[in-house]
Scaffold this motif. Structure first.
Motif, short mmCIF file in Angstrom:
data_model
loop_
_atom_site.label_atom_id
_atom_site.label_comp_id
_atom_site.label_asym_id
_atom_site.label_seq_id
_atom_site.Cartn_x
_atom_site.Cartn_y
_atom_site.Cartn_z
N ARG A 227 0.84 -1.20 0.00
CA ARG A 227 0.00 0.00 0.00
C ARG A 227 0.87 1.25 0.00
NH1 ARG A 227 -4.73 1.59 -1.98
NH2 ARG A 227 -5.33 3.56 -1.02
N ASP A 228 1.96 1.20 0.73
CA ASP A 228 2.92 2.31 0.75
C ASP A 228 3.44 2.61 -0.65
OD1 ASP A 228 3.39 3.49 3.27
OD2 ASP A 228 5.54 3.23 3.02
N ASP A 229 3.78 1.54 -1.37
CA ASP A 229 4.29 1.69 -2.73
C ASP A 229 3.24 2.32 -3.63
OD1 ASP A 229 6.54 0.47 -1.79
OD2 ASP A 229 6.26 -1.42 -2.87
N ILE A 230 1.97 1.88 -3.50
CA ILE A 230 0.88 2.40 -4.33
C ILE A 230 0.68 3.89 -4.04
CG2 ILE A 230 -1.62 2.32 -4.74
CD1 ILE A 230 -1.46 -0.74 -4.18
N LEU A 231 0.63 4.25 -2.75
CA LEU A 231 0.40 5.65 -2.38
C LEU A 231 1.56 6.54 -2.86
CD1 LEU A 231 -1.08 5.26 1.22
CD2 LEU A 231 -2.30 5.87 -0.87
N GLY A 232 2.74 5.98 -2.95
CA GLY A 232 3.90 6.74 -3.41
C GLY A 232 3.75 7.20 -4.85
N VAL A 233 2.98 6.46 -5.66
CA VAL A 233 2.79 6.83 -7.06
C VAL A 233 1.41 7.42 -7.31
CG1 VAL A 233 2.82 5.99 -9.46
CG2 VAL A 233 4.39 5.02 -7.77
N PHE A 234 0.38 6.80 -6.69
CA PHE A 234 -0.99 7.20 -7.02
C PHE A 234 -1.71 7.92 -5.88
CE2 PHE A 234 0.10 3.57 -9.73
CZ PHE A 234 -0.15 4.11 -10.98
N GLY A 235 -1.03 8.12 -4.76
CA GLY A 235 -1.67 8.79 -3.62
C GLY A 235 -1.80 10.29 -3.87
N ASP A 236 -2.70 10.93 -3.12
CA ASP A 236 -2.89 12.37 -3.23
C ASP A 236 -1.89 13.06 -2.29
OD1 ASP A 236 -3.65 15.00 -3.02
OD2 ASP A 236 -5.79 14.58 -2.82
N PRO A 237 -0.97 13.82 -2.85
CA PRO A 237 0.07 14.44 -2.01
C PRO A 237 -0.53 15.28 -0.88
CG PRO A 237 0.53 14.78 -4.34
CD PRO A 237 -0.84 14.19 -4.26
N LYS A 238 -1.73 15.86 -1.12
CA LYS A 238 -2.35 16.67 -0.05
C LYS A 238 -2.71 15.79 1.14
CE LYS A 238 -4.44 20.09 -3.14
NZ LYS A 238 -5.38 19.58 -4.18
N ILE A 239 -3.01 14.51 0.88
CA ILE A 239 -3.40 13.61 1.97
C ILE A 239 -2.19 12.86 2.54
CG2 ILE A 239 -4.84 11.62 2.61
CD1 ILE A 239 -6.81 12.47 0.43
N THR A 240 -1.33 12.36 1.65
CA THR A 240 -0.19 11.57 2.13
C THR A 240 0.86 12.44 2.82
OG1 THR A 240 1.07 11.81 0.07
CG2 THR A 240 -0.39 9.89 0.23
N GLY A 241 0.92 13.72 2.41
CA GLY A 241 1.92 14.60 2.98
C GLY A 241 3.30 14.41 2.37
N LYS A 242 3.38 13.52 1.36
CA LYS A 242 4.67 13.29 0.68
C LYS A 242 4.56 13.75 -0.77
CE LYS A 242 5.40 9.15 3.48
NZ LYS A 242 5.25 7.69 3.47
N SER A 286 7.57 13.17 -17.61
CA SER A 286 7.99 11.78 -17.81
C SER A 286 7.54 10.90 -16.64
CB SER A 286 9.51 11.69 -17.94
OG SER A 286 9.96 12.52 -18.98
N LEU A 287 7.54 11.47 -15.44
CA LEU A 287 7.11 10.69 -14.27
C LEU A 287 5.62 10.37 -14.38
CD1 LEU A 287 9.11 12.64 -11.53
CD2 LEU A 287 9.49 10.27 -12.22
N ARG A 288 4.83 11.36 -14.89
CA ARG A 288 3.41 11.12 -15.08
C ARG A 288 3.20 10.02 -16.12
NH1 ARG A 288 1.45 16.15 -16.64
NH2 ARG A 288 1.85 16.77 -14.51
N ARG A 289 4.02 10.05 -17.17
CA ARG A 289 3.95 9.03 -18.22
C ARG A 289 4.30 7.65 -17.63
NH1 ARG A 289 2.08 6.19 -21.90
NH2 ARG A 289 3.50 5.16 -23.34
#
Lengths: 344, 344
Positions: A227-242, A286-289
């Motif tokens: 889940r950590d890995d998923i949030l690192g790419v697809f999480g909302d930065p406003k919520i994850t704080g990262k 490129s990161l979005r891609r």
């Protein structure tokens, strides 16, 4: 999404007990400076997930007597976890954690190495105090051995992690093994320790139940990391704080990227992911891609399904345990759901 | 001077057993690289004094069965000792030990920190194997606790040592306390562990004998360090293999200098020793003068008498133990004499 009321109320209660126990019963001595350095990160906070698992499992399978006797064991696991953080922060050159400067930033690298070593020793010392809390000696001996086994695995996992950093790619099977050793093994040990303590107070708790409790911990630990890995790419930065894409930018070899690299169909896709794995891709476009490709190859779905499947396994295991306290069991079930449903 | 034939033949026999046990039974696993780093210094040699004490004490008080069961315990103590060497070499920036480059020089600081952590965990793992060698579980549990106690003390001693470096002077009482924690506590634990194992095979060995065996270790450990300090100033460089006045040149706070500073009579003497303690005296002539003052103040005689007195205490303690193997006892008595009589 479910609420996690029972889990949260248990977690807060146990966190308070464990903090008190660690700071007043274990981490005091001379010279004061090395005890302060060893407890620096503990004083800064932390979720206390591991002691929660120890104590909730002890209560679920052994009732209130087991819960009480498990406190020094739970505190020992948390102290051990904090020892690994002190040394990991040195190795990863991390300067902040839990909102405070890391131990080596405050006390210097040499003193932080030593403070970590002291914390390692104090994790066994903490467990020893379970004698005073009524834990039988043969259970205590097995508790030491469970901690030792986890300590060996955590070191092996950290070694793989450091070696992977210097490799272009690793198989996602190797990645899962590393994650199990580095993160899963101590959470597995936490659940096993709770059941082990319970076995002293509930004769229904047999060796196979202690094993099964360990499986619950292993499932929770690995799904937490996925889940950590998923949030690192697809999480909302406003919520994850990262910051978004941080793992991709740093070339971290997560399950998502490794799976996507193995399953990319075109040369363009494979080429971009290879550069990501080398830590060479830094521009937002490129990161979005790369994130698009990760979703397209099925890596996101694969990771989500794996996390969900691990969660169901964890819940299944809980159902097969000889539970004497259903509220504590609910707290553990909520944790298994929380780790794969959380948005931060 | 006496010969140390029995001690030397025991030491060689035990060293071979312990080396075999550590390298084939304990320090093997994956990833190989971290196990290689953790065993790097062990492969380079070492006197194996601590495992000698464990096994000779086990044999002296418990006979051959105790000797056999003590091997995994002795190996655990040696692995622990080597863990402290790996981390100490990082902190002290030492680049050579036992004739080879230190662990962090070969593997890098980060990997050496980790290798040390693994070795720490493996010292408990080694002890766990005593089950297979027939050691009863309740004795094993107390063995873990004896190791934990020593581990806490060794960390405290290293903390004092690092803090003393930044101080102008310390009392020689504080110095003795530091030396006990840093060096004496693990040798004390070694002797105690041997007696503890013996207690499983000889019902004459009671709690007070285990305590007394620990005292033997403490006396041996502290007198060993005091002799080291004496040889550092008054030893023959051709025999010790170390440059003369090295400790004085580095401003090391040894018993000799601290005592001499406290007992110097003239301002000139006190002034020179203060500069020595600050690590500011480097020319041969002034260092020779400092050594003269150390002899003149009675510091040399004081240190020699203290070492001799500790040796007599150690021998006295041995005489009061319920010995079943007088040859092993002789080996331990020879060690107590050796540490204060040795010229290197």
């Amino acid at each position: 999404m479910a609420t996690y009321e029972i889990m949260n109320s248990y977690r807060e209660k146990y966190a308070n007990l464990v903090n008190w126990f660690i700071l007043t019963e274990v981490m005091r001595g001379a010279p004061e400076k090395v005890y302060e350095a060893a407890s620096h990160l503990i004083k800064a906070g932390g979720k206390r997930v591991r002691p929660f698992i120890v104590m909730a499992m002890a209560k679920a399978l052994g009732g209130w007597e087991a819960e009480k006797a498990s406190l020094p064991i739970a505190a020992g696991v948390e102290i051990f976890h904090n020892f690994t953080l002190i040394h990991d922060d040195i190795m990863d050159k991390d300067e902040f954690r839990r909102g405070v400067p890391t131990t080596h930033v405050v006390y210097g690298v040499d003193f932080a190495i030593l403070a970590g070593d002291l914390a390692f020793a104090l994790s066994y010392k903490s467990m020893e105090l379970a004698k005073v809390y009524g834990l039988p000696p043969h259970i205590l001996a097995r508790s030491y051995e469970t901690l030792t086994e986890a300590a060996v695995r955590v070191s092996e996992g950290q070694a793989y992690d450091m070696m992977f950093e210097k490799m272009e790619s690793v198989s996602y099977h190797d990645y899962l093994k590393m994650i199990y050793l580095k993160t899963g093994a101590l959470i597995e040990a936490s659940a096993r320790l709770g059941a082990l303590v319970a076995s002293a107070y509930n004769s229904e708790v047999k060796a196979n139940h202690i094993e099964a409790a360990g499986e619950y911990g292993r499932f929770v630990g690995i799904s937490f990391q996925i889940r950590d890995d998923i949030l690192g790419v697809f999480g909302d930065p406003k919520i994850t704080g990262k910051p978004r894409y941080n793992d991709l930018r740093r070339g971290k070899k997560t399950l998502l990227v490794l799976y996507a690299y193995d399953h990319a169909e075109t040369d363009e896709e494979k080429g971009l992911l290879r550069e990501v794995l080398r830590g060479r891709v830094h521009d937002e476009e490129s990161l979005r891609r790369a994130a698009e490709i990760i979703a397209k190859t099925g890596a996101l779905a694969y990771a989500e399904q794996m996390a969900m499947s691990l969660m169901r396994n964890a819940l299944q295991v809980l159902d097969d345990l000889p539970v004497v306290d259903s509220e504590a069991k609910t707290a553990l079930a909520e944790l298994a759901r929380f780790v794969v449903e959380r948005e931060k």
